[in-house]
Write a protein that holds these residues in place. Structure first.
Motif, mmCIF file in Angstrom:
data_model
loop_
_atom_site.group_PDB
_atom_site.id
_atom_site.type_symbol
_atom_site.label_atom_id
_atom_site.label_comp_id
_atom_site.label_asym_id
_atom_site.label_seq_id
_atom_site.Cartn_x
_atom_site.Cartn_y
_atom_site.Cartn_z
ATOM 1 N N ILE A 198 75.206 35.264 88.887
ATOM 2 C CA ILE A 198 75.930 35.769 90.058
ATOM 3 C C ILE A 198 74.977 36.517 90.989
ATOM 4 O O ILE A 198 75.007 36.345 92.216
ATOM 5 C CB ILE A 198 77.084 36.690 89.617
ATOM 6 N N ASN A 199 74.116 37.339 90.401
ATOM 7 C CA ASN A 199 73.158 38.102 91.199
ATOM 8 C C ASN A 199 72.183 37.179 91.917
ATOM 9 O O ASN A 199 71.803 37.420 93.063
ATOM 10 C CB ASN A 199 72.397 39.071 90.296
ATOM 11 N N LEU A 200 71.781 36.104 91.257
ATOM 12 C CA LEU A 200 70.885 35.133 91.889
ATOM 13 C C LEU A 200 71.563 34.467 93.084
ATOM 14 O O LEU A 200 70.936 34.270 94.143
ATOM 15 C CB LEU A 200 70.471 34.077 90.861
ATOM 16 N N ALA A 201 72.839 34.123 92.917
ATOM 17 C CA ALA A 201 73.587 33.503 94.025
ATOM 18 C C ALA A 201 73.709 34.474 95.199
ATOM 19 O O ALA A 201 73.539 34.076 96.373
ATOM 20 C CB ALA A 201 74.964 33.070 93.539
ATOM 21 N N LEU A 202 74.002 35.746 94.901
ATOM 22 C CA LEU A 202 74.104 36.751 95.964
ATOM 23 C C LEU A 202 72.758 36.919 96.681
ATOM 24 O O LEU A 202 72.713 37.048 97.905
ATOM 25 C CB LEU A 202 74.559 38.085 95.371
#
Length: 462
Positions: A198-202
């Motif tokens: 999720i953090n990578l996508a953000l």
């Protein structure tokens, strides 16, 4: 450089003396200073380029000519070059003593001061919040972006300077704050694979938004450099984790890469021709393209110091009134009719009135920013303020708060622009970035944390 410098003995010794001072500061920075200080790295590289390499090259070109003039029609005057060297020497000595002395007053603390430990959920929440804010900025600023893409550089913008400052220097850097928060989360130990994805996508979304706002089509290169270098510092800190690496990187970029790039742009050959036949590159150098590059307005800082000295000799000192244009930059001229001009405009107006130039917004280094206001005391005062600023942000660079560290490193890279001047633009642009990268994100982070904690408290009470 000095072996081939053809000048009078006085001018040769003046430049050589400043070279010795700067070499001493460099020796201290590389071999003695234990603290990582990208601020001093930027100061050294800037001084080598704009106070030594460029003016020595300019003097080599113009001194032999009977009526040598710079690109902005100001005539080469050796006595002004001598006086400018004297001011630079005073600034170097004052700055170094203030910098070393003030570092001694910093209380010994741990390398990392634990003052920022948000939870994983709050980091994700805050990153999403900054994305939403950035999307709103995209919608609001769409007409401005479209105009910037279509507007040639020589045509003035239809937006006021204040509107440009708010959008380009404040709102457009908000995604960068979100990237900083995401990097903090990446560095945390023990996060789940789901959280990592999720953090990578953000991070990807925030990078897209940042590249939309900050790209060469809508932003000047001197404003892009600090941002992209900050991204490298965040994600590849090993490249910039000591004074040797930092100084070498800036040296290669500013003193080798940019001049060589100018050689190519000033040559009669294409890049493909030079790759196929490298001997053409030496032909370009032999034709003096390197000297032509240093004669451009990109390297006008030192000769503009001579213009300021001439202005002071003619009109006297400004006694701090001119500095109000920087310190009170947020007050529009529509509300303050007598607002003083930035020093760069004063330099340009002097050239227009006395040398028939046509452009009225030039650089003015921090050295003569102080001189034009308070004389030699102003030079010492500016050196003190610069040293205080470096030491203050040095404490931010050592903080565990990633946003503080990001602002501090950005300031170090921004020094290359701030030192060249003028002070009004350099100061206002940094304050804008400080607001967009730190103040606004911190405000929304605290508001969201307060609202979230209130909801939890209410739900538990019920």
């Amino acid at each position: 450089m000095f072996a081939t410098f053809e000048a009078t003995l006085e001018l040769w010794l003046a430049f050589f003396g400043n070279a010795v001072l700067l070499t001493f500061i460099t020796y201290y920075h590389i071999f003695i200073e234990k603290t990582f200080s990208p601020f001093l790295s930027a100061y050294i590289v800037f001084s080598f380029l704009f106070f030594l390499v460029a003016p020595v090259t300019q003097a080599n070109v113009l001194a032999p000519l009977e009526n040598g003039i710079f690109d902005h029609y100001f005539p080469y005057k050796e006595e002004l070059f001598l006086k400018a060297n004297g001011l630079v020497a005073i600034f170097h000595i004052s700055f170094f003593f203030f910098y070393v002395g003030l570092k001694g007053y910093i209380k010994k603390k741990k390398n990392q001061i634990v003052d920022y430990t948000p939870s994983t959920s709050s980091c994700l929440r805050d990153s999403i919040l900054l994305i939403l804010i950035s999307v709103i900025v995209v919608v609001i600023s769409y007409p401005f972006i479209i105009e910037e893409l279509a507007r040639p550089e020589y045509i003035p913008s239809s937006f006021s300077p204040g509107a440009q400052l708010i959008q380009k220097k404040i709102l457009f850097v908000i995604p960068l704050a979100g990237i900083v928060l995401c990097k903090y989360l990446f560095d945390r130990k023990g996060i789940s694979t789901q959280t990592w994805v999720i953090n990578l996508a953000l991070t990807g979304v925030l990078l897209i938004l940042l590249l939309y706002f900050k790209n060469p089509l809508v932003e000047k290169r001197n404003a892009l450099g600090p941002i992209y270098l900050l991204l490298i510092f965040l994600f590849y800190p090993r490249l910039f984790n000591n004074n040797v690496k930092m100084s070498l990187t800036l040296f290669v970029i500013m003193i080798i890469f940019f001049p060589l790039a100018q050689i190519i742009t000033h040559s009669d050959y294409g890049i493909s021709e030079m790759i196929e036949n490298p001997s053409l590159f030496s032909n370009v150098i032999d034709k003096g393209s390197l000297s032509k590059g240093f004669m451009s307005l990109n390297y006008d800082a030192f000769c503009n110091m001579g213009i300021v000295i001439e202005i002071v000799e003619k009109d006297g000192f400004f006694y701090g009134f001119q500095l109000l244009s920087a310190l009170l930059f947020f007050i529009p001229r529509g509300l303050w009719e007598g607002k003083p001009d930035a020093s760069g405009k004063i330099v340009g107006d002097h050239l227009i009135e006395n040398y028939e130039y046509y452009f009225a917004n030039l650089s003015n280094p921090l050295v003569t920013e102080g001189y034009m206001n308070f004389g030699l005391l102003g030079v010492v005062f500016m050196a003190l303020m610069l040293a205080c600023s470096m030491i203050f942000f040095l404490t931010w660079l050592r903080s565990a708060d990633y946003l503080k560290r990001a602002v501090a490193f950005y300031f170090a890279m921004h020094l290359l622009f701030l030192l060249r001047g003028d002070f009004t633009n350099g100061y206002s642009y940094f304050i804008g970035t400080l607001i967009g990268l730190y103040v606004i994100p911190k405000f929304f982070i605290r508001v969201s944390s307060f609202i979230f904690e209130q909801k939890i408290w209410v739900s538990r009470k019920s």
